[in-house]
Motif scaffolding. Structure first.
Motif, PDB file in Angstrom:
ATOM      1  N   SER A 126      -5.069   4.822   7.750  1.00  0.00           N
ATOM      2  CA  SER A 126      -6.393   4.273   8.059  1.00  0.00           C
ATOM      3  C   SER A 126      -6.756   3.124   7.134  1.00  0.00           C
ATOM      4  N   TYR A 127      -6.408   3.256   5.858  1.00  0.00           N
ATOM      5  CA  TYR A 127      -6.762   2.186   4.917  1.00  0.00           C
ATOM      6  C   TYR A 127      -6.035   0.894   5.274  1.00  0.00           C
ATOM      7  N   SER A 128      -4.737   0.971   5.469  1.00  0.00           N
ATOM      8  CA  SER A 128      -3.960  -0.222   5.798  1.00  0.00           C
ATOM      9  C   SER A 128      -4.415  -0.833   7.117  1.00  0.00           C
ATOM     10  N   SER A 129      -4.725   0.025   8.073  1.00  0.00           N
ATOM     11  CA  SER A 129      -5.221  -0.460   9.359  1.00  0.00           C
ATOM     12  C   SER A 129      -6.531  -1.220   9.185  1.00  0.00           C
ATOM     13  N   GLY A 130      -7.374  -0.718   8.291  1.00  0.00           N
ATOM     14  CA  GLY A 130      -8.680  -1.337   8.084  1.00  0.00           C
ATOM     15  C   GLY A 130      -8.628  -2.696   7.418  1.00  0.00           C
ATOM     16  N   ILE A 131      -7.595  -2.950   6.594  1.00  0.00           N
ATOM     17  CA  ILE A 131      -7.523  -4.228   5.885  1.00  0.00           C
ATOM     18  C   ILE A 131      -6.497  -5.175   6.494  1.00  0.00           C
TER      19      ILE A 131
ATOM     20  N   LEU B 253      -0.327   6.998  15.417  1.00  0.00           N
ATOM     21  CA  LEU B 253       0.142   5.968  16.340  1.00  0.00           C
ATOM     22  C   LEU B 253      -0.847   4.817  16.453  1.00  0.00           C
ATOM     23  N   GLU B 254      -2.119   5.154  16.560  1.00  0.00           N
ATOM     24  CA  GLU B 254      -3.163   4.134  16.678  1.00  0.00           C
ATOM     25  C   GLU B 254      -3.173   3.200  15.466  1.00  0.00           C
ATOM     26  N   ASN B 255      -3.136   3.777  14.301  1.00  0.00           N
ATOM     27  CA  ASN B 255      -3.154   2.962  13.085  1.00  0.00           C
ATOM     28  C   ASN B 255      -1.858   2.176  12.911  1.00  0.00           C
ATOM     29  N   SER B 256      -0.738   2.782  13.293  1.00  0.00           N
ATOM     30  CA  SER B 256       0.539   2.080  13.196  1.00  0.00           C
ATOM     31  C   SER B 256       0.542   0.823  14.051  1.00  0.00           C
ATOM     32  N   GLU B 257       0.025   0.929  15.263  1.00  0.00           N
ATOM     33  CA  GLU B 257      -0.036  -0.228  16.159  1.00  0.00           C
ATOM     34  C   GLU B 257      -0.992  -1.282  15.631  1.00  0.00           C
ATOM     35  N   SER B 258      -2.091  -0.831  15.025  1.00  0.00           N
ATOM     36  CA  SER B 258      -3.077  -1.765  14.482  1.00  0.00           C
ATOM     37  C   SER B 258      -2.490  -2.596  13.347  1.00  0.00           C
ATOM     38  N   ILE B 259      -1.568  -2.034  12.622  1.00  0.00           N
ATOM     39  CA  ILE B 259      -0.914  -2.748  11.514  1.00  0.00           C
ATOM     40  C   ILE B 259       0.198  -3.656  12.042  1.00  0.00           C
ATOM     41  N   SER B 260       1.039  -3.101  12.886  1.00  0.00           N
ATOM     42  CA  SER B 260       2.246  -3.799  13.322  1.00  0.00           C
ATOM     43  C   SER B 260       1.961  -5.015  14.200  1.00  0.00           C
ATOM     44  N   LYS B 261       0.808  -5.076  14.812  1.00  0.00           N
ATOM     45  CA  LYS B 261       0.515  -6.193  15.712  1.00  0.00           C
ATOM     46  C   LYS B 261       0.299  -7.505  14.968  1.00  0.00           C
ATOM     47  N   HIS B 262       0.117  -7.436  13.648  1.00  0.00           N
ATOM     48  CA  HIS B 262      -0.108  -8.646  12.853  1.00  0.00           C
ATOM     49  C   HIS B 262       1.229  -9.161  12.323  1.00  0.00           C
ATOM     50  N   GLU B 263       1.506 -10.408  12.603  1.00  0.00           N
ATOM     51  CA  GLU B 263       2.736 -11.009  12.124  1.00  0.00           C
ATOM     52  C   GLU B 263       2.730 -11.055  10.590  1.00  0.00           C
ATOM     53  N   GLY B 264       3.819 -10.669  10.007  1.00  0.00           N
ATOM     54  CA  GLY B 264       3.919 -10.666   8.550  1.00  0.00           C
ATOM     55  C   GLY B 264       3.674  -9.308   7.930  1.00  0.00           C
TER      56      GLY B 264
ATOM     57  N   LYS C  81       8.516  10.568  12.541  1.00  0.00           N
ATOM     58  CA  LYS C  81       8.219  11.636  13.496  1.00  0.00           C
ATOM     59  C   LYS C  81       7.243  12.652  12.919  1.00  0.00           C
ATOM     60  N   ILE C  82       7.456  12.996  11.680  1.00  0.00           N
ATOM     61  CA  ILE C  82       6.560  13.959  11.025  1.00  0.00           C
ATOM     62  C   ILE C  82       5.159  13.379  10.908  1.00  0.00           C
ATOM     63  N   HIS C  83       5.062  12.113  10.542  1.00  0.00           N
ATOM     64  CA  HIS C  83       3.756  11.467  10.387  1.00  0.00           C
ATOM     65  C   HIS C  83       2.997  11.447  11.706  1.00  0.00           C
ATOM     66  N   HIS C  84       3.680  11.110  12.778  1.00  0.00           N
ATOM     67  CA  HIS C  84       3.022  11.089  14.087  1.00  0.00           C
ATOM     68  C   HIS C  84       2.558  12.476  14.500  1.00  0.00           C
TER      69      HIS C  84
ATOM     70  N   VAL D 188       0.863  -1.180   0.000  1.00  0.00           N
ATOM     71  CA  VAL D 188       0.000   0.000   0.000  1.00  0.00           C
ATOM     72  C   VAL D 188       0.898   1.229   0.000  1.00  0.00           C
ATOM     73  N   CYS D 189       0.682   2.122  -0.951  1.00  0.00           N
ATOM     74  CA  CYS D 189       1.516   3.320  -1.090  1.00  0.00           C
ATOM     75  C   CYS D 189       0.734   4.567  -0.668  1.00  0.00           C
ATOM     76  N   GLY D 190       1.450   5.521  -0.095  1.00  0.00           N
ATOM     77  CA  GLY D 190       0.876   6.830   0.190  1.00  0.00           C
ATOM     78  C   GLY D 190      -0.413   6.790   0.975  1.00  0.00           C
ATOM     79  N   ASP D 191      -0.419   6.077   2.107  1.00  0.00           N
ATOM     80  CA  ASP D 191      -1.677   5.807   2.810  1.00  0.00           C
ATOM     81  C   ASP D 191      -2.040   6.839   3.868  1.00  0.00           C
ATOM     82  N   GLY D 192      -1.915   8.105   3.565  1.00  0.00           N
ATOM     83  CA  GLY D 192      -2.434   9.143   4.453  1.00  0.00           C
ATOM     84  C   GLY D 192      -2.074   8.916   5.911  1.00  0.00           C
ATOM     85  N   ASP D 193      -3.100   8.765   6.774  1.00  0.00           N
ATOM     86  CA  ASP D 193      -2.840   8.512   8.197  1.00  0.00           C
ATOM     87  C   ASP D 193      -2.820   7.022   8.508  1.00  0.00           C
TER      88      ASP D 193
END
Length: 386
Positions: free
Chosen positions: A71-76, A106-117, A96-99, A64-69
């Motif tokens: 939210s899209y990647s977190s949702g899928i 931060l919320e969306n980053s954690e939602s993505i990173s918690k999934h293995e792979g 740092k700039i994104h946060h 996924v490229c250029g995903d704003g905040d």
């Protein structure tokens, strides 16, 4: 090129439907390495080295490229993880700039990173993907609503889209898909007129330039936060009918006619006294299949060709007194299962004109004029006036 083309009734008319049927039954194959290169045909070894490791596994890679905040990647993220698909979510901003910019970063980053792979990467330029992923190829690459930062005209957004498609074509698997969501009317298809097409970002044109075909065009309804408007954390307007464009490398399948891209040009043959040296007769040129038979050996597999219209100009209709008759043909090429670029189509024109001069010994009026810029094949009838 004349924007609208007159045709004669009866023998001088060549209907579009008849032309397509004729191509389907009579077209012979001619493919040279040079012409394939000009027409953006990938070689047999394209992507082979890059995709060798991933093709041995059932696990798929999703970028996924250029995903704003994010939210899209977190949702899928969860759905992809359950489907054994590894996702790489990317944004242009550094971490740092994104946060700082996006309140849900931060919320969306954690939602993505918690999934293995799954992987989250910041500072990724979507126009230079091969630099960031030199040994990885992807089954799906997505870029939703790309836009140049700041209030800009179409020039910069077209360049962004072109650069992304070129880069994505280098990291996509041979059977993968590149998906781009665009706002209402941005992509240019379907278009009701050439003028409407020219006002768009002309997505399919740039795809063809980089060896890609537009395989699908579907309505797109985002179910996530549209949070990045020119690099700021706020939503943006999509218009009435946002669409998702799906591009892929050619695999031999014929794409829908409504999704094909065409180039056209005129062939103007002077029928003066040199017609006596020509191996084909005046009648065969004007009302017969001589021009079609001359052209078809130069049409590569995957490109459709038709004589969209023809007209005989004489001193009785449009020419000056004493001028020799002029047989004018409107030739059109469409990328049905192979990407068509303007450069590639112009190579066909050059071959045709060279053969007319060397074999038919006829002069060509307005010789050397480049073919038209690519346009949606569905608009051909709008440039042919019966």
């Amino acid at each position: 090129l004349v924007p609208r083309f007159h045709t004669f009734a009866g023998l001088f008319a060549c209907s579009i439907s008849q032309g397509r049927a004729l191509v389907a039954t009579q077209r012979q194959l001619f493919t040279s390495t040079a012409l394939k290169s000009q027409l953006a045909i990938p070689t047999e070894n394209s992507h082979q080295e890059r995709s060798s490791d991933t093709e041995q596994s059932t696990t798929k890679n999703w970028l996924v490229c250029g995903d704003g905040d994010l939210s899209y990647s977190s949702g899928i993220a969860e759905k992809l993880a359950k489907s054994n698909i590894n996702m790489v979510a990317t944004v242009l901003e550094e971490e740092k700039i994104h946060h700082t910019v996006y309140k849900r970063s931060l919320e969306n980053s954690e939602s993505i990173s918690k999934h293995e792979g799954h992987e989250l990467r910041f500072g990724i330029d979507a126009t230079k993907l091969e630099e960031f992923f030199p040994t990885t190829s992807f089954d799906v690459i997505e870029f939703n609503f790309p836009h140049w930062r700041g209030k800009t005209n179409h020039r910069y957004n077209r360049q962004l889209l072109s650069d992304f498609l070129q880069s994505a074509s280098n990291v996509i698997k041979p059977d993968g898909e590149i998906r781009v969501a665009l706002c209402d009317a941005q992509g240019g298809m379907p278009a009701d007129s050439i003028e409407e097409w020219r006002r768009s970002w002309m997505a399919a044109l740039y795809a063809g330039t980089h060896g890609l075909l537009l395989k699908k065009l579907e309505p797109y309804s985002p179910e996530y936060d549209l949070s990045s408007h020119r690099g700021v954390d706020r939503p943006f307007w999509l218009g009435d009918s946002p669409q998702q464009y799906t591009f892929s490398l050619p695999n031999g399948d014929v794409i829908d006619e409504e999704l094909q891209i065409s180039c056209r040009h005129e062939l103007r043959l002077s029928l003066d006294e040199k017609i006596e040296q020509c191996p084909v007769s005046f009648e065969a040129i004007v009302v017969g299949d001589a021009v079609y038979e001359l052209v078809k050996p130069f049409i590569p597999d995957g490109i459709d060709f038709q004589i969209a219209a023809r007209e005989l100009l004489t001193s009785d209709n449009k020419l000056k007194a004493g001028d020799p008759p002029l047989a004018v043909f409107l030739l059109n090429y469409s990328g049905s299962s192979m990407p068509l670029s303007r450069v590639g189509a112009d190579e066909i024109r050059k071959n045709i004109e060279a053969t007319v001069s060397s074999e038919w010994k006829l002069d060509i009026a307005k010789k050397g004029r480049m073919v038209s810029k690519p346009y949606p094949s569905a608009l051909l009838q709008s440039v042919v006036r019966c």
